[in-house]
Write an enzyme that holds these catalytic residues in place. Structure first.
Site, short mmCIF file in Angstrom:
data_model
loop_
_atom_site.label_atom_id
_atom_site.label_comp_id
_atom_site.label_asym_id
_atom_site.label_seq_id
_atom_site.Cartn_x
_atom_site.Cartn_y
_atom_site.Cartn_z
N TRP A 105 -94.47 32.84 -0.56
CA TRP A 105 -95.22 32.49 -1.75
C TRP A 105 -96.70 32.27 -1.47
O TRP A 105 -97.56 32.68 -2.25
CB TRP A 105 -94.61 31.29 -2.47
N ASP A 175 -99.59 24.48 -4.55
CA ASP A 175 -98.45 25.02 -5.29
C ASP A 175 -97.23 24.17 -4.91
O ASP A 175 -96.75 24.24 -3.78
CB ASP A 175 -98.24 26.49 -4.90
N LYS A 199 -87.50 25.41 -10.67
CA LYS A 199 -86.83 25.00 -9.44
C LYS A 199 -86.31 23.57 -9.61
O LYS A 199 -85.14 23.31 -9.45
CB LYS A 199 -87.77 25.10 -8.23
#
Ligand SMILES: *Cc1c(COP(=O)(O)O)cnc(C)c1O
Length: 366
Positions: A105, A175, A199
């Protein structure tokens, strides 16, 4: 008996608590305070304005958020923030943004930033290996950087920072998509935090952005309206039609975190217990299960491991499926096994998985 939903170890969208799912079912039929389905309530209704306000307030309470920071509910996922943030803080500037690239990511985030300006890689996980993370002392931070960006929990590789990275005199952007509201954090030390819901805190469709308000003056008037944080702040996250359903579920989760769990310190304790149980099985398996992450960087959210061969991993996944467990296949980029144990996953379900892992290794080694 644990249900299929409780035994879903998916990397994302992740499993949600049973009590919340029951309330969501009810709301699909009729939201108690409104008498209409959540799927057909106007985003301009008084009721939805209250939903937005309470969701924001709950997040503020859970994180002890200072007034200096705004809370926005945006669309486009975490991926759109990979672009919106460098548009705000880097485009048109002659400064350099610093990225700590520790996995799948953070790599994606860095590639998008490079479209907006100059980027320095402080840590190249692709070269260093994705199974471990740097410490602050390993990195040559510059006092002159436009900002620092990192990912607090690399969801695919299962490595998590257990310290705040960077210098306090440079903008810090993080993030937190896969560990948001899983543990307390000191928000004062961050300038932008972003996390999509799917998530830890709800279904897909909404991304929470916590941004220091003083940064909004950096917006440029030529930005597309939807990519200008100022519009979303001014409209209180109701600039165009927001994802009403997703935001409502985030509200239910924020209530659950406050009232049922009792806050983020309690949530962190439960999450630590769940992770410890799984890593214990791995560590005591005599190498049958092989943890991917270096011990000090182990994620409390995504427990990534391998078995001796891909064939054995496939057998393990079949065995788990036969016992009602799903979502354990590793990310398509890495393979192996990944047990995602976000907030909604219970200790009881994790213990069930631990027992199943012990059974499988005993059965296979016999
Ligand atoms: C899943 C994930 C993303 C991608 O988010 P989208 O909402 O699908 O854009 C980004 N960052 C992290 C850390 C993730 O875990």
């Amino acid at each position: 008996m644990l249900t299929a939903n409780e035994l879903n170890f998916s990397g994302g969208p992740g499993a949600l608590p049973k009590s919340v799912l029951t309330m969501v079912q009810q709301a699909i039929d009729s939201v108690p305070e409104v008498g209409l389905s959540i799927l057909g309530i106007s985003h301009r209704s008084r009721w939805f304005a209250d939903v937005l306000a309470e969701t924001e307030q709950n997040i503020r309470d859970l994180l002890s958020l200072p007034d200096s920071h705004a809370v926005l509910f945006l669309q486009g996922g975490a991926t759109l923030q990979f672009s919106m943030i460098p548009m705000l803080l880097l485009s048109g500037s002659n400064k350099t943004a610093e990225y700590i690239e520790t996995g799948y990511w953070s790599h994606k985030a860095r590639v998008e930033a490079e479209k907006e300006g100059k980027v320095t890689l402080l840590w190249d996980g692709m070269k260093e290996g994705l199974d471990h993370l740097p410490h602050n002392a390993d990195l040559a931070f510059s006092a002159d950087a436009a900002y620092l960006h990192y990912v607090s929990n690399e969801t695919v590789e299962g490595v998590q920072f257990h310290e705040v990275m960077g210098r306090d005199d440079v903008l810090r952007v993080c993030d937190m998509s896969s560990d948001f509201l899983s543990r307390p954090i000191d928000v004062n030390r961050f300038d932008i935090i972003y996390a999509h819901a799917q998530k830890n805190i709800g279904p897909a469709g909404v991304t929470v952005v916590i941004i220091r308000k003083s940064l909004l003056t950096r917006s440029q008037d030529h930005f597309p309206a939807m990519l200008d944080y100022r519009n979303h702040l001014k409209a209180q996250s109701n600039y165009n039609t927001p994802p009403v359903f997703s935001i409502y579920v985030v509200l239910l989760i924020s209530r659950w975190l406050k009232n049922d769990i009792g806050g983020l310190a309690n949530m962190a304790k439960i999450n630590a217990e769940k992770a410890a149980a799984l890593y214990r099985v791995i560590d005591e398996s005599n190498g049958f299960y092989r943890g991917f992450a270096a011990v000090e960087n182990r994620s409390l959210m995504n427990v990534v491991f391998n078995l001796a061969t891909p064939a054995l991993e496939a057998d393990f996944l079949n065995y788990a499926a036969s016992k009602g467990v799903s979502g354990l296949a590793g990310h398509r980029s890495l393979g192996g096994i990944r047990a995602s144990i976000y907030n909604g996953m219970t200790l009881e379900a994790v213990q069930y998985l631990c027992q199943l892992m012990a059974e499988f290794s005993a059965k296979t080694s016999a």
